[in-house]
Scaffold this motif. Structure first.
Motif, PDB file in Angstrom:
ATOM      1  N   LYS A 156       0.869  -1.127  -0.229  1.00  0.00           N
ATOM      2  CA  LYS A 156      -0.110  -0.016  -0.051  1.00  0.00           C
ATOM      3  C   LYS A 156       0.845   1.107   0.025  1.00  0.00           C
ATOM      4  CE  LYS A 156      -4.179  -2.137   2.346  1.00  0.00           C
ATOM      5  NZ  LYS A 156      -3.541  -3.580   2.119  1.00  0.00           N
ATOM      6  N   LEU A 157       1.882   1.324  -0.931  1.00  0.00           N
ATOM      7  CA  LEU A 157       2.786   2.534  -0.959  1.00  0.00           C
ATOM      8  C   LEU A 157       2.502   3.185  -2.490  1.00  0.00           C
ATOM      9  CD1 LEU A 157       6.212   0.730  -0.014  1.00  0.00           C
ATOM     10  CD2 LEU A 157       4.520   1.896   1.393  1.00  0.00           C
ATOM     11  N   LYS A 158       2.707   4.659  -2.425  1.00  0.00           N
ATOM     12  CA  LYS A 158       2.698   5.310  -3.597  1.00  0.00           C
ATOM     13  C   LYS A 158       4.110   5.101  -4.323  1.00  0.00           C
ATOM     14  CE  LYS A 158      -0.902   8.900  -2.229  1.00  0.00           C
ATOM     15  NZ  LYS A 158      -1.741   8.085  -3.480  1.00  0.00           N
ATOM     16  N   VAL A 159       4.012   5.308  -5.628  1.00  0.00           N
ATOM     17  CA  VAL A 159       5.098   5.390  -6.466  1.00  0.00           C
ATOM     18  C   VAL A 159       5.081   6.800  -7.230  1.00  0.00           C
ATOM     19  CG1 VAL A 159       6.134   4.180  -8.418  1.00  0.00           C
ATOM     20  CG2 VAL A 159       5.100   2.797  -6.893  1.00  0.00           C
ATOM     21  N   LEU A 160       6.406   7.268  -7.240  1.00  0.00           N
ATOM     22  CA  LEU A 160       6.795   8.452  -7.961  1.00  0.00           C
ATOM     23  C   LEU A 160       7.695   8.002  -8.726  1.00  0.00           C
ATOM     24  CD1 LEU A 160       7.821  11.798  -6.147  1.00  0.00           C
ATOM     25  CD2 LEU A 160       8.533  11.071  -8.476  1.00  0.00           C
ATOM     26  N   GLU A 161       7.484   8.055  -9.989  1.00  0.00           N
ATOM     27  CA  GLU A 161       8.533   7.765 -11.047  1.00  0.00           C
ATOM     28  C   GLU A 161       9.400   8.898 -11.209  1.00  0.00           C
ATOM     29  OE1 GLU A 161       9.194   6.605 -15.876  1.00  0.00           O
ATOM     30  OE2 GLU A 161       7.156   6.969 -14.920  1.00  0.00           O
ATOM     31  N   ASP A 162      10.673   8.865 -11.102  1.00  0.00           N
ATOM     32  CA  ASP A 162      11.449  10.091 -11.013  1.00  0.00           C
ATOM     33  C   ASP A 162      12.185   9.758 -12.703  1.00  0.00           C
ATOM     34  OD1 ASP A 162      13.903  11.664 -11.333  1.00  0.00           O
ATOM     35  OD2 ASP A 162      14.603  11.116  -9.647  1.00  0.00           O
ATOM     36  N   ALA A 163      11.562  10.482 -13.713  1.00  0.00           N
ATOM     37  CA  ALA A 163      12.039  10.301 -14.817  1.00  0.00           C
ATOM     38  C   ALA A 163      13.009  11.414 -15.369  1.00  0.00           C
ATOM     39  CB  ALA A 163      11.034   9.801 -15.744  1.00  0.00           C
ATOM     40  N   ALA A 164      13.713  11.969 -14.450  1.00  0.00           N
ATOM     41  CA  ALA A 164      14.577  13.191 -14.792  1.00  0.00           C
ATOM     42  C   ALA A 164      15.292  12.813 -16.088  1.00  0.00           C
ATOM     43  CB  ALA A 164      15.105  13.535 -13.805  1.00  0.00           C
ATOM     44  N   GLN A 165      15.947  11.528 -16.259  1.00  0.00           N
ATOM     45  CA  GLN A 165      16.874  11.276 -17.100  1.00  0.00           C
ATOM     46  C   GLN A 165      16.043  10.115 -18.309  1.00  0.00           C
ATOM     47  OE1 GLN A 165      20.464   9.456 -15.755  1.00  0.00           O
ATOM     48  NE2 GLN A 165      20.691  10.974 -14.232  1.00  0.00           N
ATOM     49  N   GLY A 166      14.878   9.867 -17.879  1.00  0.00           N
ATOM     50  CA  GLY A 166      14.210   8.699 -18.672  1.00  0.00           C
ATOM     51  C   GLY A 166      13.119   9.071 -19.749  1.00  0.00           C
ATOM     52  N   PHE A 167      12.788  10.481 -19.826  1.00  0.00           N
ATOM     53  CA  PHE A 167      11.924  10.754 -20.783  1.00  0.00           C
ATOM     54  C   PHE A 167      12.252  10.238 -22.318  1.00  0.00           C
ATOM     55  CE2 PHE A 167       9.818  13.649 -23.998  1.00  0.00           C
ATOM     56  CZ  PHE A 167       8.371  13.798 -23.262  1.00  0.00           C
ATOM     57  N   GLY A 168      11.146   9.812 -22.872  1.00  0.00           N
ATOM     58  CA  GLY A 168      11.399   8.961 -24.114  1.00  0.00           C
ATOM     59  C   GLY A 168      11.680   7.459 -24.199  1.00  0.00           C
ATOM     60  N   GLY A 169      11.985   6.817 -22.914  1.00  0.00           N
ATOM     61  CA  GLY A 169      12.211   5.538 -22.645  1.00  0.00           C
ATOM     62  C   GLY A 169      10.771   5.010 -22.622  1.00  0.00           C
TER      63      GLY A 169
END
Length: 376
Positions: A156-169
């Motif tokens: 029951k945890l939230k997920v924050l995707e840190d896509a600072a480097q990942g945009f486009g993947g």
């Protein structure tokens, strides 16, 4: 040779970028102009989510989510040990405790087995409340979001995707910035999609969360900026940066992602068997914010970097120090043996020049130099 050649990109799109900037100057809508709305709609459509909320930078994008989710003292947030400082910083900034987790040696991303182990350890100790997982899409490669979401639901945890480097993947065609409860990215100039200053964005399908974030980022506004219903911050993307990003987003979609992956394949074909090259799992696409190789030791890595510099070839080390060893986190207690992979990576990784505009002759020079220096 440039590590990431922003000049080449600008020269190719000089007329479009200059024209976009000039239109903002002519209209004098420097804050919140139509360019920002156009960008947010374009980014949301590309990623495949309902809402994109732009802001001042990638770090504040994550901070705004910590505010919206009321992360505070006594909360535990799980963060990979091998990443840039800001991912842990935004947790401590809210008074919460970052729990660093070792990474997978092949992908550089958070190790999901060790993640679940860390969650259970926190639960057993009963000193902190587990609240959020922040997987990082390091060097452009999405984390194992399928398994991370399974773990998040279990506990029951939230997920924050840190896509600072990942945009486009992407994974199986699903774009980075569309995983988890919300995602963030950075428009720092050297990122896969970068502006000419600072900028960031948040992505979510949650209508209520989007409304709250739009309030928090403008001084906690209600109906307008003079109706303040909560304590917020000042975190807006400048209109000039949005205008630049609109041009760059089109270029990114039309050819840049394909071009940088072509460079990745070129590098990998020529360096196979010479050094350990990046691993991309089946059904994954990386946007290659960095092309990172592994050497056998710190001595070999440092010697190679020195020789490459002598040959006019730039390279970078991401990252020289694990998160758990940063002085800012010295009050936290960690067992160094829990971070065997990260400790080794910090001693052996080296990132080579990569961007959509690098010439084949330059990639050949880099590869030939590495082969000659290592005598392999």
């Amino acid at each position: 040779m440039e590590f990431r050649d922003l000049k080449a990109q600008y020269n190719k799109y000089k007329n479009e970028i200059d024209s976009a900037i000039q239109e903002v100057l002519n209209n004098t809508n420097f804050i919140g102009g139509k360019e920002v709305d156009t960008l947010e709609k374009g980014l949301a459509e590309y990623v495949g989510v309902k809402h994109c909320i732009t802001c001042a930078n990638g770090t504040e994008a994550m901070t705004l989510l910590m505010m919206a989710w009321d992360i505070k003292v006594g909360d535990a947030v799980f963060v990979p040990d091998f990443t840039f400082f800001s991912t842990g910083e935004i947790v401590s900034f809210r008074g919460a405790t970052p729990i660093f987790v070792d990474v997978d040696r092949d992908t550089f991303n958070i190790d999901t087995v060790k993640l679940e182990r860390a969650i259970n350890k926190v639960l057993k100790e009963s000193k902190l409340n587990p609240k959020v997982i922040i997987p990082v899409d390091l060097f452009g490669l999405p984390a194992d979001h399928i398994e991370i979401e399974r773990i998040a639901k279990k506990y029951k945890l939230k997920v924050l995707e840190d896509a600072a480097q990942g945009f486009g993947g992407s994974i199986n065609g699903k774009k980075a910035c569309s995983f988890g409860d919300a995602a963030t990215t950075s428009f720092f100039p050297a990122k896969p999609l970068g502006c000419y200053g600072d900028g960031g964005a948040i992505f979510t399908n949650d209508d209520a969360l989007a409304d709250l974030l739009n309030s928090y980022k403008v001084h906690g506004k209600g109906e307008n900026k003079y109706d303040n219903v909560r304590i917020g911050v000042n975190s807006r993307l400048d209109t000039i940066q949005a205008a630049i990003l609109n041009v760059k987003l089109t270029a990114f979609i039309n050819h840049e992602l394909d071009d940088v992956n072509r460079v990745y394949r070129f590098y990998t074909e020529r360096l196979k068997g010479i050094v350990e090259t990046p691993f991309i799992p089946n059904s994954y696409v990386s946007s290659f914010a960095q092309y990172t190789i592994k050497l056998k030791s710190r001595e070999e890595r440092d010697a190679l970097q020195t020789k490459l510099k002598e040959n006019g070839i730039p390279s970078m080390i991401y990252y020289v120090k694990p998160m758990h060893k940063q002085d800012a986190f010295r009050a936290l207690e960690y067992d160094d043996s829990d971070f065997e992979v990260t400790n080794k990576l910090c001693d052996t990784v080296l990132s080579l020049p990569i961007h959509p505009y690098i010439r084949e002759i330059d990639v050949e020079k880099v590869c030939n130099s590495i082969v000659k220096i290592l005598n392999r």
